[in-house]
Design a protein around this motif. Structure first.
Motif, PDB file in Angstrom:
ATOM      1  N   CYS A  51      41.086 -69.106 -57.393  1.00 18.23           N
ATOM      2  CA  CYS A  51      41.516 -68.114 -58.373  1.00 18.23           C
ATOM      3  C   CYS A  51      42.241 -68.860 -59.487  1.00 18.23           C
ATOM      4  O   CYS A  51      42.937 -69.840 -59.233  1.00 18.23           O
ATOM      5  N   LYS A  53      44.700 -68.472 -63.061  1.00 18.98           N
ATOM      6  CA  LYS A  53      45.607 -67.608 -63.806  1.00 18.98           C
ATOM      7  C   LYS A  53      46.049 -68.348 -65.054  1.00 18.98           C
ATOM      8  O   LYS A  53      46.489 -69.490 -64.982  1.00 18.98           O
ATOM      9  N   TYR A  64      47.927 -62.281 -70.165  1.00 18.02           N
ATOM     10  CA  TYR A  64      47.396 -62.824 -68.916  1.00 18.02           C
ATOM     11  C   TYR A  64      45.882 -62.815 -68.935  1.00 18.02           C
ATOM     12  O   TYR A  64      45.254 -61.875 -69.408  1.00 18.02           O
ATOM     13  N   LYS A  66      43.002 -63.675 -65.887  1.00 16.48           N
ATOM     14  CA  LYS A  66      42.835 -64.022 -64.479  1.00 16.48           C
ATOM     15  C   LYS A  66      41.362 -63.963 -64.139  1.00 16.48           C
ATOM     16  O   LYS A  66      40.633 -63.126 -64.671  1.00 16.48           O
ATOM     17  N   ASN A 103      46.300 -65.285 -57.448  1.00 16.44           N
ATOM     18  CA  ASN A 103      46.596 -65.303 -58.880  1.00 16.44           C
ATOM     19  C   ASN A 103      47.299 -64.027 -59.327  1.00 16.44           C
ATOM     20  O   ASN A 103      47.334 -63.693 -60.493  1.00 16.44           O
TER      21      ASN A 103
END
Length: 142
Positions: A51, A53, A64, A66, A103
């Protein structure tokens, strides 16, 4: 010798079944931490094993991004942006992790319970379920 042969055959037969699919949060340029159930996705098996981020500090606040990622691409991106991860305006921080939904938001550290193991004590993990028949078979052959 017979145990080794049987173990090798079982690993060949079970090998494709050992592939794991990780779940990650996925969103683009959100101004809030998109760590809610509607942003959970299943990553591509055997391709996306991490994952990712990204935290960007812009004029209008923190953004953000992700997503799922391959380990190689994520680690290269995170190391390439390390010098820009300052926490100040125009900062870009990229992190990679390999556990489900890692994440998401940072978990708050809890104080250890009174009966908790010492921090450096060895931890015993559980065997993955596909290895259980192998363990049982090896114990019957010995």
């Amino acid at each position: 010798m017979r145990l080794l042969t049987v173990s090798a055959l079982l690993l060949l037969l079970l090998g494709p079944g050992l592939a794991l699919q990780i779940q990650c949060y996925q969103c683009e340029e959100m101004t809030h931490d998109c760590a809610t159930p509607e942003f959970i996705v299943n990553c591509t098996v055997n391709v996306q094993d991490m994952c990712q981020k990204e935290v960007l500090v812009k004029d209008d606040g923190i953004h953000y991004r992700k997503s799922c990622a391959s380990s190689g691409a994520c680690l290269i991106a995170s190391s390439g942006y390390q010098q820009f991860c300052t926490g100040k305006l125009n900062s870009v921080c990229i992190t990679c992790c390999n556990t489900p939904l890692c994440n998401g938001p940072r978990q708050k550290k809890r104080p250890p319970a009174s009966g908790a193991a010492a921090p450096n004590a060895p931890r015993v993990g559980l065997l993955p379920l596909p290895l259980l028949p192998l363990l049982l078979l090896s114990s019957t052959l010995c």
